[in-house]
Design an enzyme around this catalytic site. Structure first.
Site, PDB file in Angstrom:
ATOM      1  N   HIS A  58       0.836  -1.191   0.000  1.00 38.96           N
ATOM      2  CA  HIS A  58       0.000   0.000   0.000  1.00 38.96           C
ATOM      3  C   HIS A  58       0.876   1.248   0.000  1.00 38.96           C
ATOM      4  CE1 HIS A  58      -3.867  -2.019   1.782  1.00 38.96           C
ATOM      5  NE2 HIS A  58      -3.461  -2.565   0.649  1.00 38.96           N
ATOM      6  N   GLU A  60       0.864   3.973   1.785  1.00 34.35           N
ATOM      7  CA  GLU A  60       1.332   4.423   3.092  1.00 34.35           C
ATOM      8  C   GLU A  60       2.551   3.623   3.535  1.00 34.35           C
ATOM      9  OE1 GLU A  60      -3.254   4.788   3.250  1.00 34.35           O
ATOM     10  OE2 GLU A  60      -1.764   3.512   2.283  1.00 34.35           O
ATOM     11  N   CYS A  83      -6.388   2.154   5.478  1.00 27.40           N
ATOM     12  CA  CYS A  83      -7.192   0.990   5.841  1.00 27.40           C
ATOM     13  C   CYS A  83      -7.197   0.717   7.344  1.00 27.40           C
ATOM     14  CB  CYS A  83      -6.743  -0.245   5.072  1.00 27.40           C
ATOM     15  SG  CYS A  83      -5.019  -0.725   5.296  1.00 27.40           S
ATOM     16  N   CYS A  93      -2.714   0.032   7.380  1.00 27.46           N
ATOM     17  CA  CYS A  93      -2.035   1.314   7.166  1.00 27.46           C
ATOM     18  C   CYS A  93      -2.303   2.278   8.314  1.00 27.46           C
ATOM     19  CB  CYS A  93      -2.454   1.925   5.834  1.00 27.46           C
ATOM     20  SG  CYS A  93      -1.852   0.947   4.428  1.00 27.46           S
TER      21      CYS A  93
END
Length: 151
Positions: A58, A60, A83, A93
């Site tokens: 992801h 992040e 998330c 995240c």
């Protein structure tokens, strides 16, 4: 720093995050392509990330890995809500942002996905300042197909 220059910086950083998100649009499988910019406590860019090809890692995670300890006390600009939990059981995240010591998150739009939604609430519950809505129209355009696929 004045409120006016702070708002200008916020808009500029969210614009950079959207530019990153567009790079992998359509290349992230069922996941949306998210952009993330991390500033240190002094306002310098220390991390930048986009969702990886196929949907992992992801954005992040990429940005936080690049920023390292410099993220502590800083600000994260994210084009979609971090998330709340992960389908594969890894740290979410929102948890990674908390653990990095991020002080503020500027998020363009909430994620309606049932697994991801709630990340903003988790961040706020942890005492992190969260601002939602900056760049919302751009994120609505960017994630229209993703939102349609889950609603």
């Amino acid at each position: 720093m004045s409120l006016r220059s702070s708002r200008r910086r916020d808009r500029r950083m969210m614009g950079r995050a959207h530019t990153l998100a567009r790079l992998n649009q359509g290349l992230t499988g069922v996941n949306p392509s998210v952009g993330c910019i991390i500033l240190d406590r002094d306002g310098h860019i220390v991390g930048a990330g986009v969702t990886g090809l196929g949907g992992r890692p992801h954005a992040e995670e990429v940005a936080l890995d690049e920023a390292g300890a410099r993220a502590h006390g800083g600000t994260a600009y994210v084009t979609l809500e971090p998330c709340r939990s992960r389908s594969q059981g890894n740290k979410s995240c929102s948890v990674k942002l908390m653990e990095a010591g991020i002080a503020r998150v500027v998020c363009a739009i909430e994620d309606p996905h049932p697994v991801a939604n709630g990340g903003i609430r988790a961040l706020r519950d942890a005492g992190i300042q969260v601002q939602i809505g900056l760049g919302q129209r751009e994120s609505q355009r960017l994630y229209r197909k993703f939102f349609e696929s889950i609603l």
